[in-house]
Design a protein around this motif. Structure first.
Motif, short mmCIF file in Angstrom:
data_model
loop_
_atom_site.label_atom_id
_atom_site.label_comp_id
_atom_site.label_asym_id
_atom_site.label_seq_id
_atom_site.Cartn_x
_atom_site.Cartn_y
_atom_site.Cartn_z
N HIS A 277 25.39 29.36 40.14
CA HIS A 277 24.11 30.04 39.94
C HIS A 277 24.00 31.28 40.81
CE1 HIS A 277 22.72 26.57 37.66
NE2 HIS A 277 23.13 25.79 38.66
N THR A 278 24.70 31.33 41.92
CA THR A 278 24.66 32.44 42.88
C THR A 278 26.07 32.82 43.29
OG1 THR A 278 24.58 31.03 44.85
CG2 THR A 278 22.46 31.54 43.77
N VAL A 279 26.18 33.95 43.98
CA VAL A 279 27.48 34.35 44.53
C VAL A 279 27.97 33.31 45.53
CG1 VAL A 279 28.67 36.08 45.93
CG2 VAL A 279 27.10 36.81 44.13
N ALA A 280 27.07 32.76 46.33
CA ALA A 280 27.45 31.74 47.31
C ALA A 280 28.07 30.52 46.63
CB ALA A 280 26.25 31.34 48.14
N ASP A 281 27.55 30.15 45.46
CA ASP A 281 28.14 29.02 44.71
C ASP A 281 29.60 29.32 44.36
OD1 ASP A 281 25.70 27.69 44.75
OD2 ASP A 281 25.10 28.44 42.77
N ILE A 282 29.85 30.55 43.93
CA ILE A 282 31.23 30.94 43.58
C ILE A 282 32.12 30.87 44.82
CG2 ILE A 282 32.68 32.81 42.67
CD1 ILE A 282 30.09 33.83 41.24
N THR B 165 37.67 29.93 42.83
CA THR B 165 37.70 30.61 41.54
C THR B 165 38.02 32.09 41.71
OG1 THR B 165 35.96 29.10 40.79
CG2 THR B 165 36.37 31.05 39.44
N ARG B 166 38.92 32.59 40.89
CA ARG B 166 39.33 33.99 40.95
C ARG B 166 38.18 34.89 40.52
NH1 ARG B 166 42.93 35.91 43.89
NH2 ARG B 166 44.60 34.61 43.11
N VAL B 167 37.94 35.98 41.28
CA VAL B 167 36.87 36.93 41.01
C VAL B 167 37.49 38.31 40.82
CG1 VAL B 167 34.73 37.98 41.83
CG2 VAL B 167 35.25 35.59 42.40
N LEU B 168 37.32 38.90 39.63
CA LEU B 168 37.89 40.21 39.30
C LEU B 168 36.85 41.30 39.48
CD1 LEU B 168 40.08 38.35 38.09
CD2 LEU B 168 40.18 39.88 36.12
N TYR B 169 37.28 42.44 40.04
CA TYR B 169 36.37 43.56 40.25
C TYR B 169 37.16 44.86 40.23
CZ TYR B 169 38.06 43.93 45.08
OH TYR B 169 38.86 44.10 46.18
N PHE B 170 36.44 45.99 40.10
CA PHE B 170 37.08 47.30 40.14
C PHE B 170 37.52 47.63 41.56
CE2 PHE B 170 34.74 48.84 36.19
CZ PHE B 170 35.90 49.01 35.45
N GLN B 171 38.72 48.15 41.68
CA GLN B 171 39.22 48.55 42.99
C GLN B 171 38.31 49.61 43.62
OE1 GLN B 171 43.23 50.02 42.92
NE2 GLN B 171 43.46 49.93 45.14
N GLY B 172 38.05 49.48 44.93
CA GLY B 172 37.25 50.46 45.65
C GLY B 172 35.76 50.19 45.63
N ALA B 173 35.35 49.03 45.09
CA ALA B 173 33.92 48.70 45.01
C ALA B 173 33.44 48.21 46.37
CB ALA B 173 33.68 47.64 43.94
N ALA B 174 32.52 48.94 46.97
CA ALA B 174 32.04 48.61 48.31
C ALA B 174 31.29 47.28 48.34
CB ALA B 174 31.13 49.72 48.83
N TYR B 175 30.61 46.94 47.27
CA TYR B 175 29.85 45.69 47.27
C TYR B 175 30.75 44.50 47.51
CZ TYR B 175 31.38 44.01 42.69
OH TYR B 175 32.14 43.53 41.66
N LEU C 112 30.56 41.46 50.18
CA LEU C 112 30.52 40.04 49.85
C LEU C 112 31.60 39.27 50.59
CD1 LEU C 112 29.84 40.13 45.99
CD2 LEU C 112 28.20 39.73 47.84
N VAL C 113 32.77 39.86 50.75
CA VAL C 113 33.85 39.21 51.51
C VAL C 113 33.55 39.25 53.00
CG1 VAL C 113 36.29 39.34 52.13
CG2 VAL C 113 35.60 39.63 49.74
N GLY C 114 33.13 40.41 53.50
CA GLY C 114 32.87 40.54 54.93
C GLY C 114 31.74 39.66 55.41
N SER C 115 30.78 39.39 54.54
CA SER C 115 29.64 38.54 54.92
C SER C 115 29.92 37.06 54.70
CB SER C 115 28.40 38.95 54.12
OG SER C 115 28.61 38.76 52.72
N GLY C 116 31.10 36.74 54.18
CA GLY C 116 31.49 35.35 53.99
C GLY C 116 30.99 34.72 52.72
#
Length: 393
Positions: A174-179, A184-194, A198-202
């Motif tokens: 339901h949330t990013v924290a749940d993921i 689970t593999r999470v795909l994103y565009f390279q260079g996305a600061a968000y 999300l990784v830096g904040s755990g």
């Protein structure tokens, strides 16, 4: 470090500079159906009279193709605007609620249309551009260099950026924290600061994120939805559920905004060193943008027709009438297009802007592009040009 707009996939700056240089050598255009009819012209001294106050034309540089998220800007175009298919731009009389303001507006497409040069940088490459669009995290990053911009209007209160997944495969997400509590593999565009945030904040783990998303549904379909993927509530969610023949079933999603990254997307910015020069214009123009936002939200049909025609003329991605209608509904229903925490459309919340600055600061530092000490919301945004009485009903 370069924080690029959320939709940007790559940058080819040398090509972009060449394209800008050649732009003045190209002419011609065709008339497009649609646009806002003007019943009268603004008289001198009228709040809607822009002649002699604003540049003519008022040039707005976007970061992507025309779409519903930008509806307020296309709402400004007068009847039968001129389309330049080669340079992917449209222009016409700047009309506000049936009043011809006395100047023209030109809206230039970005992304693939200008070799992915961020609009905020175009402000410094081409002085004829009055307004450039930029996410607030990008506005913060630009304070590291010598090309600062200042945001004067927020067309959306929240970003449509989402992480999406198959709800059958992952019913407990339901949330990013749940993921983040899974692998689970999470795909994103390279260079996305968000994603760095999300990784830096755990909230997500470095081991589970993968910067391989290329904007196509191929991997999501091949994995039968057993991955999480970046997308936009206003586009991919509808596309996958209703238009993508390989899928055509429900997807679940969560806004990145709700994971502690309250970015203002595609804000209207000016060169910071032109604030005084453009001040008189902005005091009239920004309220016009506010009213256009309210008008588009109330009745988007005519402007959506124009957007869809432009997308076709520019040879961009397929964009259906149904998707455009859905996008407006999704923005309104989920608070993306809203008055925010008060009763004014288009203003900035300083607390949120400061939150983005602090989210970006460690990301910039790791990339060797530290933000100035003491940087705060007042350095990046201003509500000075807004009319606080203009709001969505």
């Amino acid at each position: 470090m370069t924080l690029v707009p959320a939709r940007t996939r790559r940058m080819v700056c040398a090509t972009a500079v060449l394209a800008l240089a050649l732009a003045g050598c190209t002419s011609g255009g065709t008339a497009a159906p649609g646009g806002q009819a003007a019943s009268r012209s603004a008289a001198a001294g009228d709040a809607l009279a822009l002649r002699g106050v604003c540049p003519d034309p008022v040039v707005i540089q976007s970061n992507w193709w025309p779409q519903a998220e930008d509806g307020a800007f296309f709402q400004l175009l007068g009847t039968n605007p001129t389309v330049d298919k080669d340079r992917k731009r449209v222009s016409g009389a700047l009309v506000s609620r049936g009043v011809d303001t006395g100047v023209h507006v030109e809206i230039r497409s970005g992304g693939p249309a200008n070799s992915f040069t961020p609009a905020a940088r175009v402000l410094y490459l081409d002085r004829s551009v009055t307004l450039g669009r930029a996410d607030i995290d990008q506005v913060a990053e630009l304070r590291h260099g010598n090309q600062p911009v200042r945001a004067v209007f927020a067309p959306l209160d929240k970003s449509p950026l989402v992480l999406m997944w198959d709800p059958v495969a992952y019913p407990d997400f339901h949330t990013v924290a749940d993921i983040g509590r899974t692998n689970t593999r999470v795909l994103y565009f390279q260079g996305a600061a968000y994603m760095d945030y999300l990784v830096g904040s755990g909230k997500l783990h470095q081991s589970q994120v993968e910067a391989s998303y290329d904007g196509t549904p191929a991997r999501f379909v091949a994995e039968r939805g057993r991955i999480v993927q970046q997308g936009f509530l206003t586009n991919e969610v509808y596309q996958y559920q209703n238009e993508l023949t390989q899928w055509k079933k429900k997807v679940a999603w969560t806004l990145v905004n709700d994971a502690g990254y309250p970015n203002y997307p595609e804000a209207v910015t000016i060169r910071a060193d032109r604030t005084a020069e453009l001040s008189a214009c902005l005091h009239k123009l920004v309220p016009i943008l506010q009213r256009a936002t309210v008008d588009y939200a109330h009745d988007p049909a005519r402007t959506n027709d124009l957007i869809i025609a432009l997308v076709k003329d520019f040879g961009a991605f397929p964009y259906s009438q149904e998707r455009a209608r859905y996008a407006v509904t999704a923005m309104l229903d989920n608070g993306l297009l809203s008055n925010g925490g008060n009763t004014t459309i288009g203003d900035f919340d300083a607390t949120r802007v400061n939150q983005i600055i602090e989210a970006v600061r460690p990301i910039a530092a790791r990339a060797g592009a530290s933000l100035p000490g003491g940087l705060s919301a007042k350095d990046l945004v201003t509500n000075d040009f807004l009319d606080p009485s203009i709001r969505l009903p």
